[in-house]
Scaffold this active site. Sequence first.
Site, PDB file in Angstrom:
ATOM      1  N   SER A 232       0.990  -1.028  -0.258  1.00 34.48           N
ATOM      2  CA  SER A 232      -0.138   0.202   0.009  1.00 34.48           C
ATOM      3  C   SER A 232       1.137   1.483   0.007  1.00 34.48           C
ATOM      4  CB  SER A 232      -1.283   0.130   0.916  1.00 34.48           C
ATOM      5  OG  SER A 232      -1.716   0.720   0.886  1.00 34.48           O
ATOM      6  N   ASP A 326      -8.530  -5.032  -6.232  1.00 37.86           N
ATOM      7  CA  ASP A 326      -7.835  -4.266  -5.466  1.00 37.86           C
ATOM      8  C   ASP A 326      -9.227  -2.940  -5.053  1.00 37.86           C
ATOM      9  OD1 ASP A 326      -6.775  -2.549  -3.464  1.00 37.86           O
ATOM     10  OD2 ASP A 326      -5.125  -2.947  -4.292  1.00 37.86           O
ATOM     11  N   HIS A 360      -6.576  -5.794  -1.727  1.00 37.92           N
ATOM     12  CA  HIS A 360      -5.801  -5.078  -1.360  1.00 37.92           C
ATOM     13  C   HIS A 360      -4.586  -5.298  -0.227  1.00 37.92           C
ATOM     14  CE1 HIS A 360      -3.734  -1.137  -1.172  1.00 37.92           C
ATOM     15  NE2 HIS A 360      -4.200  -0.917   0.083  1.00 37.92           N
TER      16      HIS A 360
END
Length: 421
Positions: A232, A326, A360
């Site tokens: 991330s 995601d 994600h």
Amino acid sequence: MAATLILEPAGRCCWDEPVRIAVRGLAPEQPVTLRASLRDEKGALFQAHARYRADTLGELDLERAPALGGSFAGLEPMGLLWALEPEKPLVRLVKRDVRTPLAVELEVLDGHDPDPGRLLCRVRHERYFLPPGVRREPVRAGRVRGTLFLPPEPGPFPGIVDMFGTGGGLLEYRASLLAGKGFAVMALAYYNYEDLPKTMETLHLEYFEEAVNYLLSHPEVKGPGVGLLGISKGGELCLSMASFLKGITAAVVINGSVANVGGTLRYKGETLPPVGVNRNRIKVTKDGYADIVDVLNSPLEGPDQKSFIPVERAESTFLFLVGQDDHNWKSEFYANEACKRLQAHGRRKPQIICYPETGHYIEPPYFPLCRASLHALVGSPIIWGGEPRAHAMAQVDAWKQLQTFFHKHLGGHEGTIPSKV
């Protein structure tokens, strides 16, 4: 003969290791329900269950017997772990203190849902995050705040800086597990931890440069460069570090952005502004959670081009691990744009591995999928994407891929620590 749960390895093992689950002493073809439960460090409960049928000898081996329904179906030997769901919504399973294990309680109940009968047997299975002999050393060197994990055998080892995302603070569990594979791994905090800045409003790459230099100067870390691992915002920072800093040989970017997000990034005389945000593009799911996948502006257009990380300056080798479902942002698009930019400037083509139906948070193996939780920057619950089984398979593969990549590009030998302690 009483029913008995048999685990291999027995008793305890490392979190990223599979465990073989079997039941003996059942009646021939007896229907049973297996149930797994776990409490995190704050006491939040996670549970999974599946229905099975014993074979003609009264035995049940999850490596051979398909689940007939429940939290999952089919041949899934580790399903009782990856299918764990929080009792209360919006809880993500996170391990904050790697010095203690998480305990999974496994139970065998007579019969099938909706009302399985009496408890036949139960066993407690501990899964630890600090592999045997791995050394944990808190780091407070200059401004650098983090924790270094070193393998048990004599060094020097390939070095890796490991970073998480916008939650801030310091998470150590990925670094501690990876140190068990023969790497010196420093979990690095960069905001909202001890005396570090409380927000990401402005991040200075000099801080990250100090962390890289600390690792390279450590007597148990072999150079000439280090690896970077981030997910991330942490993955995005890996791209920025590789683009601006020296001493970086290889970087693994898990669902990272190719644009600077959430705050200004500074290094020496240069500034990367954050990519623009349009909250009107937030969608709301039927459960009332935010879907923010379209919120960020494209870094290919207008003034937002200034937020595009200058990856063409990087001399390191890249591996992008991408969840194609995601919903935090467009990870596949970002990986492809980074690849285009690198190749347009004659840099080495990065490796991109895309995982369908994967969200994600691509974590180490057997962490359950977090469907939705509070986003630190958005300030409300958002969906992260992913389907439980596909996401679980992706996590197992991604963990192998990143280790192979680091061993190849940082040198070293593939070390594993025996699971039995």
